[in-house]
Scaffold this motif. Sequence first.
Motif, PDB file in Angstrom:
ATOM      1  N   PHE A   1      45.813  36.718  42.237  1.00  0.00           N
ATOM      2  CA  PHE A   1      44.691  37.219  43.016  1.00  0.00           C
ATOM      3  C   PHE A   1      43.562  36.203  42.942  1.00  0.00           C
ATOM      4  N   ARG A   2      42.627  36.343  43.840  1.00  0.00           N
ATOM      5  CA  ARG A   2      41.412  35.527  43.809  1.00  0.00           C
ATOM      6  C   ARG A   2      40.299  36.405  43.258  1.00  0.00           C
ATOM      7  N   LYS A   3      39.508  35.841  42.400  1.00  0.00           N
ATOM      8  CA  LYS A   3      38.425  36.577  41.748  1.00  0.00           C
ATOM      9  C   LYS A   3      37.240  36.714  42.697  1.00  0.00           C
ATOM     10  N   GLY A   4      36.965  37.958  43.146  1.00  0.00           N
ATOM     11  CA  GLY A   4      35.754  38.246  43.895  1.00  0.00           C
ATOM     12  C   GLY A   4      35.798  38.089  45.394  1.00  0.00           C
ATOM     13  N   GLY A   5      36.712  37.308  45.939  1.00  0.00           N
ATOM     14  CA  GLY A   5      36.751  37.123  47.386  1.00  0.00           C
ATOM     15  C   GLY A   5      37.715  36.028  47.776  1.00  0.00           C
ATOM     16  N   PRO A   6      37.815  35.748  49.079  1.00  0.00           N
ATOM     17  CA  PRO A   6      38.814  34.788  49.563  1.00  0.00           C
ATOM     18  C   PRO A   6      38.630  33.370  49.030  1.00  0.00           C
ATOM     19  N   ASP A   7      37.424  33.014  48.645  1.00  0.00           N
ATOM     20  CA  ASP A   7      37.170  31.672  48.111  1.00  0.00           C
ATOM     21  C   ASP A   7      37.060  31.659  46.586  1.00  0.00           C
ATOM     22  N   GLY A   8      37.322  32.805  45.962  1.00  0.00           N
ATOM     23  CA  GLY A   8      37.223  32.901  44.511  1.00  0.00           C
ATOM     24  C   GLY A   8      38.328  32.130  43.806  1.00  0.00           C
ATOM     25  N   LYS A   9      38.142  31.959  42.524  1.00  0.00           N
ATOM     26  CA  LYS A   9      39.110  31.229  41.715  1.00  0.00           C
ATOM     27  C   LYS A   9      40.446  31.974  41.688  1.00  0.00           C
ATOM     28  N   LEU A  10      41.543  31.239  41.899  1.00  0.00           N
ATOM     29  CA  LEU A  10      42.876  31.822  41.854  1.00  0.00           C
ATOM     30  C   LEU A  10      43.245  32.113  40.407  1.00  0.00           C
ATOM     31  N   LYS A  11      43.636  33.362  40.144  1.00  0.00           N
ATOM     32  CA  LYS A  11      44.069  33.793  38.821  1.00  0.00           C
ATOM     33  C   LYS A  11      45.544  34.155  38.902  1.00  0.00           C
ATOM     34  N   THR A  12      46.293  33.795  37.865  1.00  0.00           N
ATOM     35  CA  THR A  12      47.726  34.093  37.820  1.00  0.00           C
ATOM     36  C   THR A  12      48.088  34.617  36.441  1.00  0.00           C
ATOM     37  N   MET A  13      48.863  35.702  36.418  1.00  0.00           N
ATOM     38  CA  MET A  13      49.399  36.250  35.176  1.00  0.00           C
ATOM     39  C   MET A  13      50.908  36.367  35.342  1.00  0.00           C
ATOM     40  N   THR A  14      51.638  36.152  34.240  1.00  0.00           N
ATOM     41  CA  THR A  14      53.101  36.130  34.346  1.00  0.00           C
ATOM     42  C   THR A  14      53.770  36.974  33.255  1.00  0.00           C
ATOM     43  N   PRO A  15      53.594  38.293  33.311  1.00  0.00           N
ATOM     44  CA  PRO A  15      54.317  39.127  32.354  1.00  0.00           C
ATOM     45  C   PRO A  15      55.815  39.118  32.656  1.00  0.00           C
TER      46      PRO A  15
END
Length: 180
Positions: A81-95
Amino acid sequence: MKGKLLWLTGIIAMAGLLAACNTGSVKMPNQELAASVDLNRFMGTWYVHGYTPTFLDRNAYGATETYELNESGKIETTYRFRKGGPDGKLKTMTPTGWVHDEKTNAEWRMRFFGLFTSPYYILYVSPDYGETVIGHPGKEMAWIMTRSSQISDTKYQTLRMELARRDYDLSELTRVEHGE
Protein backbone atom coordinates in the motif's frame (compact mmCIF):
# COMPACT_ATOMS: atom_id res chain seq x y z
CA MET A 1 20.00 6.15 14.62
CA LYS A 2 16.68 7.82 15.48
CA GLY A 3 15.01 6.09 12.52
CA LYS A 4 16.28 2.68 13.62
CA LEU A 5 15.06 3.28 17.17
CA LEU A 6 11.63 4.27 15.85
CA TRP A 7 11.53 1.16 13.64
CA LEU A 8 12.54 -1.07 16.59
CA THR A 9 9.89 0.55 18.78
CA GLY A 10 7.32 -0.12 16.05
CA ILE A 11 8.33 -3.78 15.80
CA ILE A 12 8.07 -4.20 19.56
CA ALA A 13 4.65 -2.53 19.58
CA MET A 14 3.49 -4.74 16.69
CA ALA A 15 4.75 -7.79 18.60
CA GLY A 16 2.57 -6.77 21.51
CA LEU A 17 -0.43 -6.24 19.24
CA LEU A 18 0.04 -9.57 17.53
CA ALA A 19 0.60 -11.36 20.83
CA ALA A 20 -2.67 -9.88 22.08
CA CYS A 21 -4.38 -11.01 18.86
CA ASN A 22 -2.69 -14.40 18.84
CA THR A 23 -5.35 -16.85 19.80
CA GLY A 24 -3.36 -20.00 19.23
CA SER A 25 -5.41 -21.65 21.95
CA VAL A 26 -8.54 -21.33 19.77
CA LYS A 27 -9.28 -24.92 18.77
CA MET A 28 -12.30 -24.38 16.56
CA PRO A 29 -13.31 -21.20 14.75
CA ASN A 30 -15.72 -19.17 16.85
CA GLN A 31 -17.69 -18.14 13.79
CA GLU A 32 -18.96 -19.42 10.45
CA LEU A 33 -16.22 -19.72 7.82
CA ALA A 34 -16.52 -20.35 4.08
CA ALA A 35 -17.65 -23.93 3.52
CA SER A 36 -14.78 -24.64 1.13
CA VAL A 37 -11.94 -22.68 -0.46
CA ASP A 38 -10.20 -23.75 -3.67
CA LEU A 39 -6.65 -22.64 -2.89
CA ASN A 40 -5.55 -22.38 -6.51
CA ARG A 41 -8.48 -20.10 -7.34
CA PHE A 42 -7.90 -18.01 -4.20
CA MET A 43 -4.27 -17.33 -5.06
CA GLY A 44 -3.37 -14.11 -6.85
CA THR A 45 -3.91 -10.43 -6.17
CA TRP A 46 -6.81 -9.00 -4.19
CA TYR A 47 -7.62 -5.29 -3.82
CA VAL A 48 -8.33 -4.32 -0.21
CA HIS A 49 -11.46 -2.14 -0.01
CA GLY A 50 -12.10 -2.28 3.72
CA TYR A 51 -9.77 -3.12 6.60
CA THR A 52 -9.12 -2.64 10.27
CA PRO A 53 -6.01 -0.45 10.41
CA THR A 54 -3.05 -1.16 12.66
CA PHE A 55 -0.30 1.31 13.45
CA LEU A 56 1.72 -0.21 10.57
CA ASP A 57 -0.88 0.32 7.85
CA ARG A 58 -2.98 3.24 9.04
CA ASN A 59 -3.96 5.56 6.14
CA ALA A 60 -3.33 2.88 3.51
CA TYR A 61 -4.02 3.87 -0.08
CA GLY A 62 -4.28 1.45 -3.00
CA ALA A 63 -3.76 -1.60 -0.77
CA THR A 64 -3.39 -5.03 -2.34
CA GLU A 65 -2.80 -8.48 -0.91
CA THR A 66 -1.20 -11.11 -3.14
CA TYR A 67 -1.04 -14.82 -2.31
CA GLU A 68 1.20 -17.40 -3.95
CA LEU A 69 1.18 -21.08 -2.99
CA ASN A 70 4.75 -22.36 -3.02
CA GLU A 71 5.96 -25.93 -3.58
CA SER A 72 6.09 -26.68 0.16
CA GLY A 73 2.45 -25.66 0.63
CA LYS A 74 3.24 -22.33 2.31
CA ILE A 75 1.36 -19.24 1.17
CA GLU A 76 3.76 -16.43 0.35
CA THR A 77 1.89 -13.21 1.00
CA THR A 78 2.70 -9.69 -0.16
CA TYR A 79 0.71 -6.80 1.30
CA ARG A 80 1.40 -3.48 -0.46
CA PHE A 81 0.00 0.00 0.00
CA ARG A 82 0.99 3.63 -0.24
CA LYS A 83 1.04 5.59 2.99
CA GLY A 84 -1.55 8.40 2.97
CA GLY A 85 -2.29 8.74 -0.74
CA PRO A 86 -1.31 7.93 -4.32
CA ASP A 87 2.08 9.65 -3.98
CA GLY A 88 2.81 8.28 -0.51
CA LYS A 89 5.70 6.01 0.32
CA LEU A 90 5.21 2.42 -0.88
CA LYS A 91 5.05 0.01 2.06
CA THR A 92 5.38 -3.77 1.70
CA MET A 93 4.87 -6.55 4.24
CA THR A 94 5.48 -10.23 3.53
CA PRO A 95 3.91 -12.56 6.08
CA THR A 96 3.89 -16.28 5.37
CA GLY A 97 0.71 -18.29 5.68
CA TRP A 98 -0.33 -21.91 5.72
CA VAL A 99 -3.62 -23.76 5.74
CA HIS A 100 -4.60 -24.77 9.26
CA ASP A 101 -7.82 -26.62 8.37
CA GLU A 102 -7.10 -28.68 5.26
CA LYS A 103 -10.65 -30.01 5.14
CA THR A 104 -12.12 -26.63 4.12
CA ASN A 105 -8.95 -24.52 3.44
CA ALA A 106 -10.85 -21.61 5.04
CA GLU A 107 -8.77 -21.39 8.21
CA TRP A 108 -5.15 -20.29 7.84
CA ARG A 109 -2.38 -19.13 10.09
CA MET A 110 -0.17 -16.16 9.20
CA ARG A 111 3.32 -15.60 10.54
CA PHE A 112 4.51 -12.00 10.81
CA PHE A 113 8.16 -10.96 10.98
CA GLY A 114 9.04 -14.65 11.34
CA LEU A 115 8.02 -14.48 14.99
CA PHE A 116 4.29 -14.18 15.60
CA THR A 117 1.45 -16.33 14.33
CA SER A 118 -2.17 -15.25 14.06
CA PRO A 119 -5.34 -16.98 12.79
CA TYR A 120 -6.70 -15.88 9.42
CA TYR A 121 -10.32 -16.80 8.65
CA ILE A 122 -11.78 -16.79 5.16
CA LEU A 123 -15.36 -15.99 6.09
CA TYR A 124 -16.74 -15.64 2.61
CA VAL A 125 -15.56 -16.07 -0.96
CA SER A 126 -17.92 -15.52 -3.90
CA PRO A 127 -18.55 -18.44 -6.27
CA ASP A 128 -16.48 -16.72 -9.00
CA TYR A 129 -13.62 -15.93 -6.55
CA GLY A 130 -14.04 -12.24 -7.29
CA GLU A 131 -14.86 -11.17 -3.70
CA THR A 132 -13.77 -12.28 -0.26
CA VAL A 133 -14.18 -11.29 3.37
CA ILE A 134 -11.46 -12.15 5.88
CA GLY A 135 -11.82 -12.17 9.65
CA HIS A 136 -10.12 -12.95 12.92
CA PRO A 137 -11.24 -14.79 16.08
CA GLY A 138 -11.47 -11.56 18.11
CA LYS A 139 -14.04 -10.20 15.61
CA GLU A 140 -12.29 -6.82 15.72
CA MET A 141 -10.01 -7.16 12.67
CA ALA A 142 -11.40 -7.72 9.16
CA TRP A 143 -10.69 -7.21 5.47
CA ILE A 144 -13.02 -6.80 2.48
CA MET A 145 -11.29 -7.57 -0.82
CA THR A 146 -12.12 -8.01 -4.49
CA ARG A 147 -10.20 -8.80 -7.66
CA SER A 148 -11.03 -5.33 -9.00
CA SER A 149 -9.59 -2.00 -7.90
CA GLN A 150 -13.13 -0.56 -7.88
CA ILE A 151 -16.15 -1.55 -5.80
CA SER A 152 -19.64 -0.06 -5.74
CA ASP A 153 -21.07 1.22 -2.49
CA THR A 154 -23.81 -1.42 -2.74
CA LYS A 155 -21.32 -4.27 -3.13
CA TYR A 156 -19.15 -2.91 -0.31
CA GLN A 157 -22.17 -2.78 2.02
CA THR A 158 -23.20 -6.31 1.03
CA LEU A 159 -19.72 -7.63 1.90
CA ARG A 160 -19.68 -5.56 5.10
CA MET A 161 -22.91 -7.35 6.09
CA GLU A 162 -20.98 -10.65 6.05
CA LEU A 163 -19.05 -9.22 9.01
CA ALA A 164 -22.08 -7.66 10.71
CA ARG A 165 -24.01 -10.93 10.70
CA ARG A 166 -21.06 -12.53 12.52
CA ASP A 167 -21.15 -9.78 15.17
CA TYR A 168 -17.91 -8.05 14.16
CA ASP A 169 -17.03 -4.74 15.74
CA LEU A 170 -17.10 -2.55 12.63
CA SER A 171 -16.36 0.74 14.37
CA GLU A 172 -12.77 0.76 13.06
CA LEU A 173 -13.43 -0.76 9.62
CA THR A 174 -12.02 1.73 7.11
CA ARG A 175 -12.57 2.11 3.34
CA VAL A 176 -9.45 2.01 1.20
CA GLU A 177 -9.24 4.31 -1.79
CA HIS A 178 -7.79 3.10 -5.07
CA GLY A 179 -6.88 5.25 -8.06
CA GLU A 180 -8.95 5.15 -11.22
